[in-house]
Scaffold this active site. Sequence first.
Site, PDB file in Angstrom:
ATOM      1  N   SER A  52      -6.649  -1.970  -0.842  1.00 32.03           N
ATOM      2  CA  SER A  52      -6.188  -1.184  -1.988  1.00 32.03           C
ATOM      3  C   SER A  52      -7.310  -0.416  -2.696  1.00 32.03           C
ATOM      4  O   SER A  52      -7.092   0.739  -3.090  1.00 32.03           O
ATOM      5  CB  SER A  52      -5.433  -2.081  -2.967  1.00 32.03           C
ATOM      6  OG  SER A  52      -6.207  -3.179  -3.369  1.00 32.03           O
TER       7      SER A  52
ATOM      8  N   HIS B   6       0.808  -1.208   0.000  1.00 28.93           N
ATOM      9  CA  HIS B   6       0.000   0.000   0.000  1.00 28.93           C
ATOM     10  C   HIS B   6       0.844   1.263   0.000  1.00 28.93           C
ATOM     11  O   HIS B   6       0.423   2.297  -0.538  1.00 28.93           O
ATOM     12  CB  HIS B   6      -0.963  -0.037   1.191  1.00 28.93           C
ATOM     13  CG  HIS B   6      -2.000  -1.103   1.051  1.00 28.93           C
ATOM     14  ND1 HIS B   6      -2.530  -1.800   2.115  1.00 28.93           N
ATOM     15  CD2 HIS B   6      -2.595  -1.625  -0.064  1.00 28.93           C
ATOM     16  CE1 HIS B   6      -3.411  -2.678   1.664  1.00 28.93           C
ATOM     17  NE2 HIS B   6      -3.455  -2.596   0.351  1.00 28.93           N
TER      18      HIS B   6
ATOM     19  N   GLU C  34     -13.540  -8.588  -7.958  1.00 34.80           N
ATOM     20  CA  GLU C  34     -13.451  -9.567  -6.879  1.00 34.80           C
ATOM     21  C   GLU C  34     -14.340 -10.752  -7.228  1.00 34.80           C
ATOM     22  O   GLU C  34     -15.529 -10.587  -7.500  1.00 34.80           O
ATOM     23  CB  GLU C  34     -13.885  -8.959  -5.546  1.00 34.80           C
ATOM     24  CG  GLU C  34     -13.895  -9.930  -4.396  1.00 34.80           C
ATOM     25  CD  GLU C  34     -12.578 -10.689  -4.238  1.00 34.80           C
ATOM     26  OE1 GLU C  34     -12.635 -11.935  -4.102  1.00 34.80           O
ATOM     27  OE2 GLU C  34     -11.508 -10.051  -4.250  1.00 34.80           O
TER      28      GLU C  34
ATOM     29  N   ASP D 111      -2.833  -8.389  -7.673  1.00 39.35           N
ATOM     30  CA  ASP D 111      -2.509  -8.814  -6.307  1.00 39.35           C
ATOM     31  C   ASP D 111      -3.255 -10.104  -5.984  1.00 39.35           C
ATOM     32  O   ASP D 111      -4.158 -10.120  -5.148  1.00 39.35           O
ATOM     33  CB  ASP D 111      -2.891  -7.682  -5.342  1.00 39.35           C
ATOM     34  CG  ASP D 111      -2.707  -8.062  -3.887  1.00 39.35           C
ATOM     35  OD1 ASP D 111      -1.872  -8.942  -3.602  1.00 39.35           O
ATOM     36  OD2 ASP D 111      -3.408  -7.487  -3.033  1.00 39.35           O
TER      37      ASP D 111
ATOM     38  N   GLY E 124     -10.505 -11.299 -12.152  1.00 43.99           N
ATOM     39  CA  GLY E 124      -9.735 -10.119 -12.496  1.00 43.99           C
ATOM     40  C   GLY E 124      -8.867 -10.287 -13.722  1.00 43.99           C
ATOM     41  O   GLY E 124      -8.615  -9.324 -14.460  1.00 43.99           O
TER      42      GLY E 124
ATOM     43  N   HIS F  23      -7.704  -8.020  -8.065  1.00 45.06           N
ATOM     44  CA  HIS F  23      -8.058  -8.887  -6.928  1.00 45.06           C
ATOM     45  C   HIS F  23      -8.307  -7.969  -5.721  1.00 45.06           C
ATOM     46  O   HIS F  23      -7.482  -7.854  -4.824  1.00 45.06           O
ATOM     47  CB  HIS F  23      -6.949  -9.882  -6.623  1.00 45.06           C
ATOM     48  CG  HIS F  23      -6.677 -10.854  -7.745  1.00 45.06           C
ATOM     49  ND1 HIS F  23      -6.011 -10.491  -8.893  1.00 45.06           N
ATOM     50  CD2 HIS F  23      -6.993 -12.165  -7.879  1.00 45.06           C
ATOM     51  CE1 HIS F  23      -5.915 -11.545  -9.697  1.00 45.06           C
ATOM     52  NE2 HIS F  23      -6.508 -12.570  -9.110  1.00 45.06           N
TER      53      HIS F  23
END
Length: 286
Positions: free
Chosen positions: A99, A18, A117, A168, A143, A41
Amino acid sequence: MNYRHAFHAGNHADVLKHIVLLAMLDALLRKEAPFFVLDTHAGRGRYLLRGEAAGRTGEATTGILPLLGLKDPPPLLARYLRAVAADNPVDALLVYPGSPLLTAQAMRAQDRLAACELQPEEAAALKALFAGDPRVAVHARDGYDAVHALLPPRVDGTRIARGLVLVDPPYEAQDEEYPRVARAVREALERWPQATCAVWYPIKQRRSLQPFFRKLEGLPARSVLLTELLVRPDDSPLRLNGSGMAIVNPLWKLDEAIAPVLPVLGDKLGERGASTRLEWLKRDEG
């Protein structure tokens, strides 16, 4: 997939990921033109640190928590701490922003976020979090497939030139995940060559990452920057010893923003044998 990020919210990997994410967003914010972010993700966007999942593992106690109250942190670290605090009561840390929430906090009216997601419960929570925010589109979908469907980005028929693809994944089956990541980044660059692509990756034994790094070197990109935080020596295949971010086509002076933060993270979050890395895997000297 059985992975739930709530068990790991606010851990050392989140901290690194982050901080780098905010550095990239700040670089995009330097220009008035709109930008687009694809988060492949995204998770649920916000995590209760005293909830059942995060409370069971307590990983934030060796992640975000040791950084609170630092005196005179580097500018990027201070920026991260302010962003986390913005989603909490004064002088308390009850929730940790994921995020998509950090991205939305940074965005302006003209910027856009597509957050993907696949897990139904997490996707429902993410949709509820951003209900009423016209800048954010939540997609309950894979994703990787979204890279093909949503890039290059357009808003009301107008193409957005600048932006970021954040990849991610949970890496539940690492041997299968790395090739998928590399293919997704390649397709993103082919569809949207101006994009910056940022990939989070776990570090258990670093030598296992070499095939993945070779794939990144072969991408149609100007440069690839690696930034890593190892909180312990990389000698156990059974533990998350650290993590990294591979940034493809990094924005201008991103490395200079990140560099002062890494020694602080190593000192505050690391055990004996901790280390950090900021290195160009590939660089266009032109």
